[in-house]
Scaffold this active site. Structure first.
Site, PDB file in Angstrom:
ATOM      1  N   THR A 120      26.507  21.322  -2.524  1.00 62.78           N
ATOM      2  CA  THR A 120      25.815  22.792  -3.421  1.00 62.78           C
ATOM      3  C   THR A 120      24.344  22.149  -3.281  1.00 62.78           C
ATOM      4  O   THR A 120      23.851  20.679  -3.466  1.00 62.78           O
ATOM      5  CB  THR A 120      25.911  23.610  -4.488  1.00 62.78           C
ATOM      6  OG1 THR A 120      25.201  24.084  -4.690  1.00 62.78           O
ATOM      7  CG2 THR A 120      26.327  22.269  -5.760  1.00 62.78           C
ATOM      8  N   ASP A 121      23.520  22.628  -3.309  1.00 61.24           N
ATOM      9  CA  ASP A 121      21.547  22.397  -3.186  1.00 61.24           C
ATOM     10  C   ASP A 121      21.432  22.448  -4.537  1.00 61.24           C
ATOM     11  O   ASP A 121      20.104  21.616  -4.744  1.00 61.24           O
ATOM     12  CB  ASP A 121      20.828  23.213  -2.608  1.00 61.24           C
ATOM     13  CG  ASP A 121      20.966  25.103  -2.950  1.00 61.24           C
ATOM     14  OD1 ASP A 121      21.943  24.829  -4.060  1.00 61.24           O
ATOM     15  OD2 ASP A 121      20.006  25.706  -2.584  1.00 61.24           O
ATOM     16  N   GLU A 122      22.175  23.216  -5.499  1.00 63.25           N
ATOM     17  CA  GLU A 122      22.346  22.701  -7.119  1.00 63.25           C
ATOM     18  C   GLU A 122      22.290  21.022  -7.307  1.00 63.25           C
ATOM     19  O   GLU A 122      21.748  21.289  -8.702  1.00 63.25           O
ATOM     20  CB  GLU A 122      22.577  23.524  -7.818  1.00 63.25           C
ATOM     21  CG  GLU A 122      22.687  25.035  -7.307  1.00 63.25           C
ATOM     22  CD  GLU A 122      23.351  25.992  -8.431  1.00 63.25           C
ATOM     23  OE1 GLU A 122      23.624  26.006  -9.685  1.00 63.25           O
ATOM     24  OE2 GLU A 122      23.304  27.306  -7.818  1.00 63.25           O
ATOM     25  N   TYR A 148      28.672  23.377 -14.012  1.00 65.21           N
ATOM     26  CA  TYR A 148      28.924  23.515 -12.944  1.00 65.21           C
ATOM     27  C   TYR A 148      27.942  22.351 -11.897  1.00 65.21           C
ATOM     28  O   TYR A 148      28.808  21.996 -11.074  1.00 65.21           O
ATOM     29  CB  TYR A 148      28.755  25.472 -12.533  1.00 65.21           C
ATOM     30  CG  TYR A 148      28.852  25.256 -10.325  1.00 65.21           C
ATOM     31  CD1 TYR A 148      29.364  24.980  -9.893  1.00 65.21           C
ATOM     32  CD2 TYR A 148      27.467  25.742 -10.089  1.00 65.21           C
ATOM     33  CE1 TYR A 148      29.481  24.437  -8.518  1.00 65.21           C
ATOM     34  CE2 TYR A 148      27.118  25.569  -8.263  1.00 65.21           C
ATOM     35  CZ  TYR A 148      28.426  25.589  -7.740  1.00 65.21           C
ATOM     36  OH  TYR A 148      28.058  25.857  -6.782  1.00 65.21           O
ATOM     37  N   LYS A 152      29.162  19.407  -9.621  1.00 69.69           N
ATOM     38  CA  LYS A 152      29.182  19.252  -8.172  1.00 69.69           C
ATOM     39  C   LYS A 152      28.918  18.169  -7.867  1.00 69.69           C
ATOM     40  O   LYS A 152      28.994  17.391  -6.828  1.00 69.69           O
ATOM     41  CB  LYS A 152      28.532  20.923  -7.609  1.00 69.69           C
ATOM     42  CG  LYS A 152      29.059  22.087  -7.531  1.00 69.69           C
ATOM     43  CD  LYS A 152      30.789  21.754  -6.445  1.00 69.69           C
ATOM     44  CE  LYS A 152      30.695  22.132  -5.045  1.00 69.69           C
ATOM     45  NZ  LYS A 152      31.251  21.836  -4.530  1.00 69.69           N
TER      46      LYS A 152
END
Length: 330
Positions: A120-122, A148, A152
């Protein structure tokens, strides 16, 4: 690459990917635990065309059986909602970190030829100006800001570690996906279904947060492209890169326009329950573009297609709406 395993294939992005792969003629197996976010009904139209295995990615036995004779694994199974991670971080660690390690180990015991890990970009965190390139991801989870995204980030490191050791692993870091089959806990389907119920969009803060909106059917195309063309041991950013950028307020206004709702009545500004949450995400996708893939960035048309899908699939989202809303009332 003919025999494909999709973990989380009954979830949102996974379902979009499974439909795409089946239509392209691949033999598809799905491994899914069928948690709240995964629906067996998502895949019912593909009955007889998909092998659905109900199982946990944290079970070595289930993963070993599912990955046997597979050429490529698309690993999408994950706990993915920031709000839920605030009250259940242990579940996020178990699924996203431990589950990813088990997936990698058992897949390569079965001599899988390619392993595509969806990150994810997060993992990069927020950025005020400019955009993150693939090398800007630091080891560990220090850039991530939620349970979260931290889970990731750790899973991302694990997958990249296998790639650096010579295993055929590719890591994909997509931005904010939207489209058909997205559980209505997430912003866009929540907003659309609220308006369908003649309820306002709950817009957090002033709605000036910037998100890069990536249409899930295009994500599916990009994942196949990287399976066929991506270099092992590499990470690739995947984003729409809207110009100009799109704020949450703009998105909410567009949804009102598409649904013929007066935004003065259709949008309700509420105090941001996560005021320190990431404000702006932005990714540099030069690496993927040089490889030959460019994202279709017609956001308004894609939002319209998404609104039409939820309008036509009222039965689907009404089955899920009450549970989705429950996380915001606890």
């Amino acid at each position: 690459m003919k025999n494909i395993l999709v973990t989380g294939g009954a979830g949102f992005i996974g379902t979009n990917l499974v439909y795409y792969l089946v239509n392209k003629g691949y033999n598809v197996t799905v491994l899914d635990k069928l948690t709240y976010a995964g629906g067996k009904d998502n895949l019912e139209p593909l009955s007889g065309k998909v092998n659905l295995i109900i199982g946990d990615i944290c079970s070595r036995e289930a993963v070993s059986a599912a990955s046997k004779n597979c050429d490529c694994v698309f690993h999408l199974a994950a706990e993915s909602h920031n709000t839920r991670s605030e009250t259940g971080p242990d579940l996020f660690y178990r699924t996203n970190v431990e589950g990813t390690l088990i997936m990698l180990e058992e897949s390569f015991k079965n001599n899988v030829k390619k392993f595509i890990h969806i990150s994810t970009d997060e993992v990069y965190g927020s950025i005020n100006n400019g955009c993150f390139s693939e090398e800007d991801k630091l080891p560990g989870d220090s850039q991530a800001t939620s349970a979260y995204s931290k889970s990731k980030a750790q899973a991302d490191d694990t997958a990249m570690g296998f790639g650096k050791e010579g295993y055929p692993v590719i890591v994909v870091r997509p931005t904010n996906n939207f489209g058909p089959w997205q559980y209505p806990e997430k912003a866009l389907p929540r907003w659309i279904t609220n308006l369908l119920l003649v309820q306002p969009i709950p817009l957090w803060g002033e709605g000036l947060q910037v998100r890069d909106w990536l249409y899930a059917p295009i994500t599916a195309e990009a994942l196949e492209f990287l399976m066929l063309n991506g270099a092992n041991g590499n990470a690739y950013n995947l984003a729409a890169n809207h110009d100009p950028e799109i704020t949450n307020r703009q998105t909410a206004q567009w949804i009102c326009k598409i649904m013929n709702v007066d935004p003065e009545k259709g949008i309700s500004f509420i105090p941001d329950p996560r005021p320190n949450h990431d404000f702006r995400y932005a990714l540099n996708t030069t690496k993927l573009q040089k490889l030959g893939f460019k994202v279709n960035t017609h956001a308004f048309e894609q939002f319209t297609e998404t609104v039409n899908w939820y309008t036509e699939h009222e039965y689907w989202w009404k089955l899920r709406k009450d549970e989705a809303e429950s996380i915001y009332t606890k």
